[in-house]
Design a protein around this motif. Structure first.
Motif, PDB file in Angstrom:
ATOM      1  N   PHE A  62      23.061   8.706  -3.591  1.00 32.58           N
ATOM      2  CA  PHE A  62      22.003   8.759  -2.587  1.00 32.58           C
ATOM      3  C   PHE A  62      21.598   7.326  -2.238  1.00 32.58           C
ATOM      4  O   PHE A  62      21.969   6.369  -2.916  1.00 32.58           O
ATOM      5  CB  PHE A  62      20.786   9.542  -3.107  1.00 32.58           C
ATOM      6  CG  PHE A  62      20.115   8.906  -4.282  1.00 32.58           C
ATOM      7  CD1 PHE A  62      19.037   8.042  -4.125  1.00 32.58           C
ATOM      8  CD2 PHE A  62      20.566   9.166  -5.574  1.00 32.58           C
ATOM      9  CE1 PHE A  62      18.410   7.451  -5.210  1.00 32.58           C
ATOM     10  CE2 PHE A  62      19.945   8.576  -6.676  1.00 32.58           C
ATOM     11  CZ  PHE A  62      18.869   7.711  -6.488  1.00 32.58           C
ATOM     12  N   ALA A  63      20.861   7.183  -1.156  1.00 31.48           N
ATOM     13  CA  ALA A  63      20.393   5.861  -0.707  1.00 31.48           C
ATOM     14  C   ALA A  63      18.890   5.911  -0.494  1.00 31.48           C
ATOM     15  O   ALA A  63      18.335   6.945  -0.107  1.00 31.48           O
ATOM     16  CB  ALA A  63      21.099   5.453   0.581  1.00 31.48           C
ATOM     17  N   ILE A  64      18.234   4.779  -0.732  1.00 25.49           N
ATOM     18  CA  ILE A  64      16.787   4.662  -0.541  1.00 25.49           C
ATOM     19  C   ILE A  64      16.537   3.721   0.632  1.00 25.49           C
ATOM     20  O   ILE A  64      16.927   2.549   0.593  1.00 25.49           O
ATOM     21  CB  ILE A  64      16.098   4.126  -1.807  1.00 25.49           C
ATOM     22  CG1 ILE A  64      16.317   5.098  -2.978  1.00 25.49           C
ATOM     23  CG2 ILE A  64      14.604   3.920  -1.556  1.00 25.49           C
ATOM     24  CD1 ILE A  64      15.728   4.612  -4.280  1.00 25.49           C
ATOM     25  N   GLN A  65      15.898   4.242   1.664  1.00 22.57           N
ATOM     26  CA  GLN A  65      15.539   3.430   2.819  1.00 22.57           C
ATOM     27  C   GLN A  65      14.203   2.731   2.567  1.00 22.57           C
ATOM     28  O   GLN A  65      13.348   3.240   1.848  1.00 22.57           O
ATOM     29  CB  GLN A  65      15.435   4.308   4.073  1.00 22.57           C
ATOM     30  CG  GLN A  65      16.694   5.087   4.390  1.00 22.57           C
ATOM     31  CD  GLN A  65      17.868   4.176   4.744  1.00 22.57           C
ATOM     32  OE1 GLN A  65      17.676   3.105   5.319  1.00 22.57           O
ATOM     33  NE2 GLN A  65      19.068   4.597   4.399  1.00 22.57           N
ATOM     34  N   CYS A 114       9.077   9.810  -0.880  1.00 22.22           N
ATOM     35  CA  CYS A 114       9.283  11.243  -1.123  1.00 22.22           C
ATOM     36  C   CYS A 114      10.777  11.521  -1.007  1.00 22.22           C
ATOM     37  O   CYS A 114      11.300  11.712   0.102  1.00 22.22           O
ATOM     38  CB  CYS A 114       8.484  12.083  -0.133  1.00 22.22           C
ATOM     39  SG  CYS A 114       6.696  11.848  -0.259  1.00 22.22           S
ATOM     40  N   LEU A 115      11.458  11.535  -2.137  1.00 23.25           N
ATOM     41  CA  LEU A 115      12.919  11.628  -2.147  1.00 23.25           C
ATOM     42  C   LEU A 115      13.362  12.678  -3.149  1.00 23.25           C
ATOM     43  O   LEU A 115      12.941  12.661  -4.313  1.00 23.25           O
ATOM     44  CB  LEU A 115      13.512  10.265  -2.509  1.00 23.25           C
ATOM     45  CG  LEU A 115      15.032  10.199  -2.660  1.00 23.25           C
ATOM     46  CD1 LEU A 115      15.730  10.480  -1.326  1.00 23.25           C
ATOM     47  CD2 LEU A 115      15.451   8.842  -3.212  1.00 23.25           C
ATOM     48  N   ASP A 116      14.205  13.579  -2.688  1.00 15.44           N
ATOM     49  CA  ASP A 116      14.844  14.564  -3.566  1.00 15.44           C
ATOM     50  C   ASP A 116      16.258  14.094  -3.890  1.00 15.44           C
ATOM     51  O   ASP A 116      17.017  13.730  -2.979  1.00 15.44           O
ATOM     52  CB  ASP A 116      14.911  15.935  -2.897  1.00 15.44           C
ATOM     53  CG  ASP A 116      13.556  16.596  -2.779  1.00 15.44           C
ATOM     54  OD1 ASP A 116      12.664  16.262  -3.585  1.00 15.44           O
ATOM     55  OD2 ASP A 116      13.376  17.434  -1.877  1.00 15.44           O
ATOM     56  N   LYS A 137      12.588  15.426  -8.072  1.00 13.44           N
ATOM     57  CA  LYS A 137      11.728  14.470  -7.377  1.00 13.44           C
ATOM     58  C   LYS A 137      11.905  13.085  -8.013  1.00 13.44           C
ATOM     59  O   LYS A 137      11.747  12.923  -9.218  1.00 13.44           O
ATOM     60  CB  LYS A 137      10.264  14.893  -7.455  1.00 13.44           C
ATOM     61  CG  LYS A 137       9.982  16.298  -6.928  1.00 13.44           C
ATOM     62  CD  LYS A 137      10.268  16.421  -5.442  1.00 13.44           C
ATOM     63  CE  LYS A 137       9.888  17.806  -4.929  1.00 13.44           C
ATOM     64  NZ  LYS A 137      10.192  17.981  -3.493  1.00 13.44           N
ATOM     65  N   TYR A 138      12.230  12.118  -7.181  1.00 11.26           N
ATOM     66  CA  TYR A 138      12.540  10.761  -7.652  1.00 11.26           C
ATOM     67  C   TYR A 138      11.272   9.900  -7.699  1.00 11.26           C
ATOM     68  O   TYR A 138      10.475   9.888  -6.759  1.00 11.26           O
ATOM     69  CB  TYR A 138      13.573  10.137  -6.715  1.00 11.26           C
ATOM     70  CG  TYR A 138      13.957   8.717  -7.057  1.00 11.26           C
ATOM     71  CD1 TYR A 138      15.037   8.450  -7.891  1.00 11.26           C
ATOM     72  CD2 TYR A 138      13.254   7.635  -6.521  1.00 11.26           C
ATOM     73  CE1 TYR A 138      15.400   7.142  -8.191  1.00 11.26           C
ATOM     74  CE2 TYR A 138      13.614   6.326  -6.815  1.00 11.26           C
ATOM     75  CZ  TYR A 138      14.683   6.086  -7.654  1.00 11.26           C
ATOM     76  OH  TYR A 138      15.046   4.793  -7.945  1.00 11.26           O
ATOM     77  N   TYR A 139      11.106   9.159  -8.820  1.00 11.50           N
ATOM     78  CA  TYR A 139       9.981   8.224  -8.971  1.00 11.50           C
ATOM     79  C   TYR A 139      10.450   6.773  -9.017  1.00 11.50           C
ATOM     80  O   TYR A 139       9.808   5.896  -8.445  1.00 11.50           O
ATOM     81  CB  TYR A 139       9.203   8.525 -10.256  1.00 11.50           C
ATOM     82  CG  TYR A 139       8.343   9.750 -10.183  1.00 11.50           C
ATOM     83  CD1 TYR A 139       6.997   9.672  -9.883  1.00 11.50           C
ATOM     84  CD2 TYR A 139       8.880  11.012 -10.415  1.00 11.50           C
ATOM     85  CE1 TYR A 139       6.190  10.797  -9.818  1.00 11.50           C
ATOM     86  CE2 TYR A 139       8.096  12.151 -10.348  1.00 11.50           C
ATOM     87  CZ  TYR A 139       6.759  12.051 -10.049  1.00 11.50           C
ATOM     88  OH  TYR A 139       5.976  13.171  -9.969  1.00 11.50           O
TER      89      TYR A 139
END
Length: 244
Positions: free
Chosen positions: A170-173, A107-109, A138-140
């Motif tokens: 941005f970064a994705i954990q 769930c990333l904006d 909203k990122y997929y």
């Protein structure tokens, strides 16, 4: 005849109840989540597509709808204000880690850096709408194209693609669940230490056996020596009447 009808009805009821509770398809579709184990796991919109719609976020989950030999029909999102979509993912790129899954999806904006175009296609040919700066999308997932890296997003539940250059960094954990599908090898140093310890144990064990054998042999030699000494004493002892 009446008893036969009653027995038939009971058996029919029992079979229907058993089928309802033990149907593997129902359980499989409602409760199974599989994990994305490759950095570039393709998500296809249709089962016969040859080009992916985007690549799924690494370490996150998909909800299984149906399973085929090479592809798995899955669903992602569908809650927390993000539109749910279904598609197909290579089965070999998914893993059942057996962990409890509370929040399976990313769930990333992401935020637009300026006026941004939302495109219908991955080739960025057909615009869908224009989006102002500082808007949340909203990122997929992501995918590479001739125009560079692009993101698959939704804006007001409208799906499409945006350029990476139009989005703030941005970064994705990784998903908070432990990465059980990654096997960490033991450090070589520890293995050498273990081998040395094992060798030392064998050495000390052999040494102890040798010492015990030497002690046992020494005790035997001591008993033999004491026995000979007593025999000598007996031969040297005499009484007055022994000689005339």
């Amino acid at each position: 005849m009446k008893k036969l009808c009653t027995l038939t009805a009971f058996l029919t009821f029992f079979i229907n109840i058993t089928t309802y509770f033990f149907n593997p398809t129902i359980t499989f579709a409602q409760s199974t989540y599989l994990r994305v184990i490759n950095n570039e796991t393709p998500f296809y919109q249709n089962v016969n597509d040859t080009e992916p719609c985007f690549y799924l976020p690494y370490t996150y989950y998909v909800k299984v709808l149906d399973n085929f030999e090479s592809l798995t029909h899955v669903e992602i999102h569908g809650k927390n204000g993000i539109a749910g979509i279904d598609g197909y993912v290579p089965t070999d790129d998914l893993f059942d880690d057996g962990l409890e899954v509370i929040n399976p999806f990313l769930c990333l904006d992401i935020t637009t850096a300026g006026t941004t175009v939302l495109y219908q296609d991955r080739y960025l040919v057909t615009p869908s709408q224009y989006i102002f700066a500082q808007r949340k999308l909203k990122y997929y997932g992501h995918i590479s194209s001739e125009n560079g890296n692009i993101y698959y997003v939704s804006y007001n539940n409208k799906l499409g693609y945006v350029k990476e250059s139009d989005i703030l960094p941005f970064a994705i954990q990784n998903h908070p669940n432990e990465l059980t599908f990654i096997v960490q090898p033991s450090p070589p140093v520890e293995e050498e230490q273990y081998e040395n310890t094992s060798n030392n144990s064998d050495f000390f064990g052999l040494k102890s056996v040798i010492i015990v054998c030497l002690l046992f042999a020494g005790l035997i030699a001591l008993f033999i020596a004491l026995g000979k000494k007593n025999d000598n004493r007996k031969s040297n002892y005499y009484e007055e009447n022994d000689y005339e």
